[in-house]
Write a protein that holds these residues in place. Structure first.
Motif, PDB file in Angstrom:
ATOM      1  N   GLU A   1       0.827  -1.208   0.000  1.00 57.45           N
ATOM      2  CA  GLU A   1       0.000   0.000   0.000  1.00 57.45           C
ATOM      3  C   GLU A   1       0.860   1.257   0.000  1.00 57.45           C
ATOM      4  N   ALA A   2       1.954   1.245   0.769  1.00 64.36           N
ATOM      5  CA  ALA A   2       2.837   2.409   0.814  1.00 64.36           C
ATOM      6  C   ALA A   2       3.480   2.654  -0.548  1.00 64.36           C
ATOM      7  N   ALA A   3       3.897   1.571  -1.215  1.00 66.20           N
ATOM      8  CA  ALA A   3       4.499   1.718  -2.537  1.00 66.20           C
ATOM      9  C   ALA A   3       3.486   2.255  -3.532  1.00 66.20           C
ATOM     10  N   ALA A   4       2.243   1.780  -3.436  1.00 70.61           N
ATOM     11  CA  ALA A   4       1.211   2.263  -4.356  1.00 70.61           C
ATOM     12  C   ALA A   4       0.898   3.733  -4.112  1.00 70.61           C
ATOM     13  N   VAL A   5       0.862   4.142  -2.835  1.00 65.37           N
ATOM     14  CA  VAL A   5       0.607   5.547  -2.514  1.00 65.37           C
ATOM     15  C   VAL A   5       1.702   6.448  -3.076  1.00 65.37           C
ATOM     16  N   LEU A   6       2.936   5.933  -3.098  1.00 60.03           N
ATOM     17  CA  LEU A   6       4.056   6.713  -3.621  1.00 60.03           C
ATOM     18  C   LEU A   6       4.099   6.708  -5.149  1.00 60.03           C
ATOM     19  N   GLY A   7       3.103   6.097  -5.784  1.00 58.68           N
ATOM     20  CA  GLY A   7       2.989   6.172  -7.236  1.00 58.68           C
ATOM     21  C   GLY A   7       3.500   4.963  -7.998  1.00 58.68           C
ATOM     22  N   ALA A   8       3.876   3.892  -7.313  1.00 59.87           N
ATOM     23  CA  ALA A   8       4.381   2.710  -8.015  1.00 59.87           C
ATOM     24  C   ALA A   8       3.228   1.964  -8.689  1.00 59.87           C
ATOM     25  N   SER A   9       3.486   1.501  -9.900  1.00 55.79           N
ATOM     26  CA  SER A   9       2.492   0.701 -10.605  1.00 55.79           C
ATOM     27  C   SER A   9       2.424  -0.688  -9.977  1.00 55.79           C
ATOM     28  N   PRO A  10       1.341  -1.465 -10.231  1.00 54.47           N
ATOM     29  CA  PRO A  10       1.267  -2.825  -9.674  1.00 54.47           C
ATOM     30  C   PRO A  10       2.476  -3.686 -10.042  1.00 54.47           C
ATOM     31  N   LEU A  11       2.971  -3.530 -11.289  1.00 54.19           N
ATOM     32  CA  LEU A  11       4.133  -4.317 -11.696  1.00 54.19           C
ATOM     33  C   LEU A  11       5.364  -3.918 -10.900  1.00 54.19           C
ATOM     34  N   ARG A  12       5.538  -2.608 -10.674  1.00 52.02           N
ATOM     35  CA  ARG A  12       6.701  -2.162  -9.913  1.00 52.02           C
ATOM     36  C   ARG A  12       6.585  -2.556  -8.438  1.00 52.02           C
ATOM     37  N   VAL A  13       5.347  -2.529  -7.901  1.00 53.06           N
ATOM     38  CA  VAL A  13       5.146  -2.991  -6.526  1.00 53.06           C
ATOM     39  C   VAL A  13       5.592  -4.435  -6.387  1.00 53.06           C
ATOM     40  N   TRP A  14       5.205  -5.257  -7.368  1.00 49.34           N
ATOM     41  CA  TRP A  14       5.624  -6.662  -7.340  1.00 49.34           C
ATOM     42  C   TRP A  14       7.146  -6.779  -7.428  1.00 49.34           C
ATOM     43  N   ARG A  15       7.749  -5.982  -8.308  1.00 47.36           N
ATOM     44  CA  ARG A  15       9.190  -6.083  -8.518  1.00 47.36           C
ATOM     45  C   ARG A  15       9.976  -5.543  -7.337  1.00 47.36           C
ATOM     46  N   GLU A  16       9.505  -4.478  -6.711  1.00 49.47           N
ATOM     47  CA  GLU A  16      10.269  -3.819  -5.653  1.00 49.47           C
ATOM     48  C   GLU A  16       9.933  -4.327  -4.250  1.00 49.47           C
ATOM     49  N   VAL A  17       8.717  -4.833  -4.031  1.00 49.23           N
ATOM     50  CA  VAL A  17       8.296  -5.229  -2.691  1.00 49.23           C
ATOM     51  C   VAL A  17       8.232  -6.753  -2.556  1.00 49.23           C
ATOM     52  N   ASP A  18       7.433  -7.389  -3.410  1.00 47.38           N
ATOM     53  CA  ASP A  18       7.205  -8.828  -3.256  1.00 47.38           C
ATOM     54  C   ASP A  18       8.404  -9.663  -3.682  1.00 47.38           C
ATOM     55  N   LEU A  19       8.954  -9.348  -4.859  1.00 44.34           N
ATOM     56  CA  LEU A  19       9.985 -10.213  -5.430  1.00 44.34           C
ATOM     57  C   LEU A  19      11.210 -10.377  -4.524  1.00 44.34           C
TER      58      LEU A  19
END
Length: 536
Positions: free
Chosen positions: A433-451
């Protein structure tokens, strides 16, 4: 979720539905009366009885033998523990054809027991039961042991302080907490043994046949599609019930895990009792797991002129007539198919696990159960369904090499989901949620947070998908081309031909397949990120 749903709809639901419909929809009329007609046959009732009886017996025997191992791996710390854990897991990822071949070399005609005591396979069903224990030992050790290692031992110690005996404390405190995990493990063992194909096909002979073996016989040998369709429906209903109960036990286990502390409880053995139990478990592993595998290797080296590599050298020749190409080419074929299947399984399974993590509800739970169906629904039906459905544009795949890895990926996806799901659920949703609030796309959230958090689990999932794809047999036996056989198909074909040369080559190919799977498992054991989830 769209891509996983589409994948299962096209490559699982469509072929299975088509093969069942072809068997029951004759001349434009649905012949449901065929169901009672088939189930009324005495030989079919015998198959149903043996399928259920051997699954129950195999499950009980597996629990009896493997539960002490679950305790040892959960509560005791000793040198070589990681290696031993990998050793007991090797049988689970071995192809069922190799398992059947190993016990054939141990108990079958000309096997070790035959040479020493005159005990042959055709006089007992113990070979089938022991082969199933060999195959499913790791299911109990990892599922029950995973939860056991999370139980706080201070709860049992408190019961002892209040005057309870060791047995009473275990029965009233530990056993109820372990109940969901034991039930889940028992259901999975029952599922795998109820749908057993390769083991029974090789060891059972004409006298013993499970539903899966009978479906293969009715489809491939007798060309009786109506009977095969009825048996497929029976197996589908049984598997659906088993998976529904399993999903319930898994939810109970997850609830139980929230009530206990995940603490490090493994200690060096103390007292004669724990040392005796450790020795008993190690002896069980040696006799039940290492002995069959050792006999398999010994038979592959016992050439016509003494111990040597004669049977391995014969794999480079096609003069035996069993194949259009040298049997050694099956190794390269299997590796290529398994690599492609692994990529497909990781993509589909990863997307499915991510979708299951982010959504909830009855529909999502139903999709989770659907992902497990390929482990229990007849692989023979899936393989034959591929042949009769994927033969017209835009999915004219029957003449292409992609048919094999697609079938193998169906078996690999459940392992990817089961490996990835606990790790993805452990990721704090607030980070996404924090990454999305900062403007990250779903793909970038996956790449930067989950992966970064699930990278190791992803590698483990890929390893399991590769191992099970390498050994897939039920569907591949229908769709592998004669000039491009896989290792399990090559082993089964060699065992089906008379002669010491064919038998020795089958043992050699089985040994090669065993070594590849064992190396994969050892690598996975080093990568395994979370040793307490109880998931594969």
């Amino acid at each position: 979720m769209a891509l996983p749903v589409a994948f299962f709809a096209v490559f699982f639901a469509y072929p299975v539905t088509a093969i069942v419909a072809r068997g029951l929809h004759v001349d434009g009329v649905w012949r449901f009366g065929r169901i009672t007609e088939v189930l009324g046959q005495s030989d079919i009732r015998h198959v149903l009885w043996f399928t259920t009886w051997q699954a129950l017996a195999s499950t009980a025997l597996t629990l009896l033998i493997a539960l002490p191992g679950a305790y040892v791996f959960a509560r005791l710390d000793f040198p070589g523990k990681q290696v031993l854990r990998a050793v007991v897991t090797v049988p689970f990822v071995l192809p069922t054809v190799v398992v059947g071949t190993a016990f054939l070399a141990l108990i079958g005609r000309g096997g070790l027991f035959d040479e020493l005591w005159g005990v042959r396979l055709d006089t007992t069903v113990w070979a089938i039961l022991l082969a199933h224990v060999f195959f499913n030992y790791a299911v109990v050790v990892r599922t029950v042991g995973g939860l056991w290692s999370q139980l706080d031992p201070r709860q049992e110690e408190a019961a002892r302080m209040l005057g309870a005996s060791r047995l009473t404390a275990w029965r009233t405190v530990t056993l109820p907490a372990l109940g969901p995990a034991v039930a889940a493990a028992a259901l999975m063992v029952f599922l795998f043994t109820f749908t057993s194909f390769g083991v029974v096909q090789i060891l059972g002979g004409p006298a013993y046949s499970t539903l899966e073996v009978e479906i293969y016989r009715q489809t491939a040998q007798l060309l009786d599609l109506p009977t095969a369709a009825v048996l497929t429906l029976v197996q589908f209903a049984a598997v659906g019930l088993i998976l529904a109960v399993h999903a319930w036990t898994v939810r109970r286990r997850e609830s139980a895990l929230k009530l206990v502390d995940a603490v490090g409880v493994a200690r060096r053995p103390r007292g004669a009792g724990q040392w005796t139990l450790l020795g008993l478990v190690m002896a069980t592993v040696a006799v039940l797991i290492l002995l069959p595998l050792g006999v398999l290797v010994q038979r592959s080296l016992a050439g016509p002129d003494g111990v040597g590599l004669a049977y391995y050298r014969e794999l480079t020749s096609a003069d035996g007539g069993a194949f259009l190409v040298p049997p050694i080419e099956a190794i390269g074929n299997s590796l290529r198919y398994a690599l492609v299947a692994t990529v497909i399984a990781v993509v589909i399974g990863g997307l499915a696990a991510a979708a299951l993590t982010r959504r909830a509800g009855r529909l999502v739970r139903g999709f989770d159960a659907l992902l497990m169906l390929p482990l229990g629904v007849s692989a023979v039906t899936v393989g034959f369904g591929f042949l009769i459905t994927l033969d017209e544009p835009p999915l004219d795949l029957r003449a292409t090499w992609m048919l094999v890895p697609l079938a193998q990926a169906l078996v690999g996806v459940p392992f990817v989901v089961r490996t990835m799901l606990p790790v993805l659920r452990a990721v704090d949703g607030r980070l996404r949620e924090a990454a999305a609030v900062l403007g990250a796309s779903p793909l970038r959230v996956w790449r930067e947070v989950d992966l970064p958090m699930v990278r190791r689990a992803l590698l483990i999932a890929a390893g399991f998908a590769f191992a099970v794809s390498l050994g897939e047999f039920g569907a591949t036996v229908f769709i592998a081309r004669p000039d491009n056989p896989t290792l399990p198909v090559a082993v089964a074909r060699l065992l089906g031909r008379a002669g010491d040369l064919n038998y020795g080559q089958a043992m050699a190919l089985s040994t090669i397949l065993m070594v590849v799977c064992a190396v994969s498992l050892l690598l996975l054991e080093r990568l395994r990120a979370d040793r307490t989830t109880g998931e594969f």
